[in-house]
Design an enzyme around this catalytic site. Structure first.
Site, PDB file in Angstrom:
ATOM      1  N   LYS A  39      48.432  38.289  43.240  1.00 32.07           N
ATOM      2  CA  LYS A  39      47.793  37.152  42.555  1.00 32.07           C
ATOM      3  C   LYS A  39      47.581  37.473  41.072  1.00 32.07           C
ATOM      4  CE  LYS A  39      43.348  39.068  43.981  1.00 32.07           C
ATOM      5  NZ  LYS A  39      42.251  38.989  44.959  1.00 32.07           N
ATOM      6  N   ARG A 137      31.595  34.083  50.557  1.00 31.39           N
ATOM      7  CA  ARG A 137      32.427  33.381  49.583  1.00 31.39           C
ATOM      8  C   ARG A 137      33.241  32.352  50.362  1.00 31.39           C
ATOM      9  NH1 ARG A 137      35.937  37.252  45.609  1.00 31.39           N
ATOM     10  NH2 ARG A 137      37.468  36.951  47.249  1.00 31.39           N
ATOM     11  N   TYR A 271      35.446  42.218  10.867  1.00 33.16           N
ATOM     12  CA  TYR A 271      34.416  41.176  10.803  1.00 33.16           C
ATOM     13  C   TYR A 271      33.019  41.723  11.060  1.00 33.16           C
ATOM     14  CZ  TYR A 271      38.278  37.799  11.307  1.00 33.16           C
ATOM     15  OH  TYR A 271      39.419  37.059  11.139  1.00 33.16           O
ATOM     16  N   MET A 319      40.815  38.765  17.103  1.00 31.33           N
ATOM     17  CA  MET A 319      41.729  38.056  18.003  1.00 31.33           C
ATOM     18  C   MET A 319      43.089  38.741  18.108  1.00 31.33           C
ATOM     19  SD  MET A 319      43.048  34.106  17.882  1.00 31.33           S
ATOM     20  CE  MET A 319      41.417  33.413  18.040  1.00 31.33           C
TER      21      MET A 319
HETATM   22  C1  LIG Z   1      42.266  40.201  45.635  1.00 29.49           C
HETATM   23  C2  LIG Z   1      42.230  40.268  47.099  1.00 29.49           C
HETATM   24  C3  LIG Z   1      42.675  41.408  47.778  1.00 29.49           C
HETATM   25  C4  LIG Z   1      43.062  42.691  47.078  1.00 29.49           C
HETATM   26  O1  LIG Z   1      41.883  43.307  46.605  1.00 29.49           O
HETATM   27  P1  LIG Z   1      41.942  44.748  45.899  1.00 29.49           P
HETATM   28  O2  LIG Z   1      40.524  45.139  45.753  1.00 29.49           O
HETATM   29  O3  LIG Z   1      42.613  44.514  44.586  1.00 29.49           O
HETATM   30  O4  LIG Z   1      42.732  45.604  46.782  1.00 29.49           O
HETATM   31  C5  LIG Z   1      42.733  41.368  49.152  1.00 29.49           C
HETATM   32  N1  LIG Z   1      42.345  40.268  49.827  1.00 29.49           N
HETATM   33  C6  LIG Z   1      41.874  39.170  49.201  1.00 29.49           C
HETATM   34  C7  LIG Z   1      41.441  38.000  50.000  1.00 29.49           C
HETATM   35  C8  LIG Z   1      41.790  39.124  47.826  1.00 29.49           C
HETATM   36  O5  LIG Z   1      41.321  38.032  47.217  1.00 29.49           O
END
Ligand SMILES: *Cc1c(COP(=O)(O)O)cnc(C)c1O
Length: 379
Positions: A39, A137, A271, A319
């Site tokens: 992801k 969650r 800055y 930036m």
């Molecule tokens: C991001 C994610 C993972 C991987 O998590 P890591 O800590 O990067 O290994 C696994 N399962 C779900 C549902 C996630 O959202």
């Protein structure tokens, strides 16, 4: 000159390291299938190249958060099983089902949308049911599980779906010994047992992210889902450094010094003038900033290796650029400034940046932006 010039800034992605990390992680979880989590553009490493490298190294599943990410993998020709889990109403259920993506469902609204899409597509949807075992969650609460399981079984009987997985996610697997770990495992076992008693026959049961894949064999079940560890970054300094697990950081971010100049004592830098040269010195301009994903919170602290020495962001990270005080050294303009990498050339690591920016290394690598070209090594 132009042939050898380094780009302004680049992120080198060592795919041999990624493949080796996948093999190492598989050895930590020998009985389990491997889902490579890619992801957020492969945590900044590039989603498609990361997925391909992981599949080459023995992953059989690829996981994404969003359905759009899953569909992009398929559009790029990535095979293997693909699963995505972050749905909103009206999402591309039908496209995902037609692309042979396993879709995750956490509640009745999502199951209804998946079923409608399966009907429209004239296909059996591959559905994984997610349990909230204590993360709070996404996921189905234990109290709502019987209703979801009953509805899934009815849909299975109609041939609309096949429940391919039962799964959950940890809240504190990166804190060894945290009481929530055993509690979540207990709830997961109970919720799986209930579903199986009712007649669900999942291909895979899974709950292990990177820290659980590395440290909790009892959490491996049929499949592990590592993300960050596959990119060679430790889930937390508390668990250890990557080398403790035989992992190697995959990403190196390096820039080419855009200017080197002498400055007198008392010269304000960047800055806000939060840095003033303490004496006569030389200043190097690093042409990368928060527009490239370099955290502004690391102003005055972000470490950079230039000409064999650690230098520190002098004053604000802007930036597009920041300055390092070179202490009188005069590396030629164009010299390499390594922000972070595996560390074996003496350069800082993503963990070093995370510490000074008050965040986690996940965020350091993932936020490296689209303006930074990825250069793939060992494809
Ligand atoms: C991001 C994610 C993972 C991987 O998590 P890591 O800590 O990067 O290994 C696994 N399962 C779900 C549902 C996630 O959202």
């Amino acid at each position: 000159m132009t042939e050898t010039a380094l780009p302004r800034v680049r992120a080198e992605i060592d795919l041999a390291a990624l493949r080796a990390n996948v093999r190492t992680l598989r050895a930590h979880a020998p009985g389990a299938a491997f889902m490579a989590v890619v992801k957020a553009d492969g945590y900044g490493h590039g989603m498609v190249p990361s997925a391909r490298a992981a599949l080459d190294a023995g992953a059989t599943w690829v996981g994404t958060a969003t359905p759009e990410e899953a569909l992009a993998l398929r559009a790029a020709g990535v095979g293997g099983r693909v699963m995505c889990w972050l749905w909103t109403p009206g999402g591309p259920w039908r496209e995902a089902i037609e692309a042979d993506v396993d879709v995750s469902v956490s509640g009745m609204w999502a199951l209804r949308e998946a079923l409608a899409a399966a009907r429209a597509a004239g296909r059996t949807a591959r559905v994984q049911l997610k349990a909230d075992t204590g993360l709070g969650r996404n996921g189905c609460m234990p109290a709502d599980w019987p209703e979801l399981i009953a509805a899934a079984l009815r849909a299975e009987a109609e041939g609309l779906l096949s429940v391919t997985g039962l799964w959950s996610h940890f809240a504190c697997a990166d804190e060894p010994g945290h009481p929530s770990i055993a509690a979540q495992l207990g709830v997961f076992r109970d919720m799986v047992a209930y579903a199986e008693d009712q007649g669900i026959r999942p291909e895979v049961r899974h709950i292990a992210n990177s820290p659980a894949a590395l440290t909790l064999p009892e959490a491996h079940f049929d499949l592990v889902r590592p993300g960050i560890a596959m990119y060679g970054v430790s889930p937390s300094p508390e668990i250890g450094v990557p080398q403790d697990f035989g992992l190697r950081p995959v990403m190196t971010v390096a820039a080419s010094l855009a200017h080197v100049k002498h400055a007198p004592a008392g010269h304000g830098v960047s800055y806000g003038h939060h840095y003033t040269t303490p004496g006569e010195t030389t200043l190097g301009l690093v042409p990368a900033g928060y527009g490239d994903g370099i955290p502004r919170h690391a102003s005055g602290a972000g470490p950079v290796l230039v000409d064999g020495k650690w230098r520190t962001a002098a004053g604000r990270i802007a930036m597009d650029q920041f300055v390092v005080d070179l202490g009188g050294d005069e590396p030629p303009v164009g010299s390499e400034a390594i922000l972070f990498g595996p560390g074996d050339r003496g350069e800082p690591t993503a963990d070093d940046w995370a510490r000074v920016a008050g965040t986690i290394a996940y965020e350091i690598v993932t936020r490296i932006g689209a303006r930074v070209p990825r250069v793939y090594l060992n494809e």
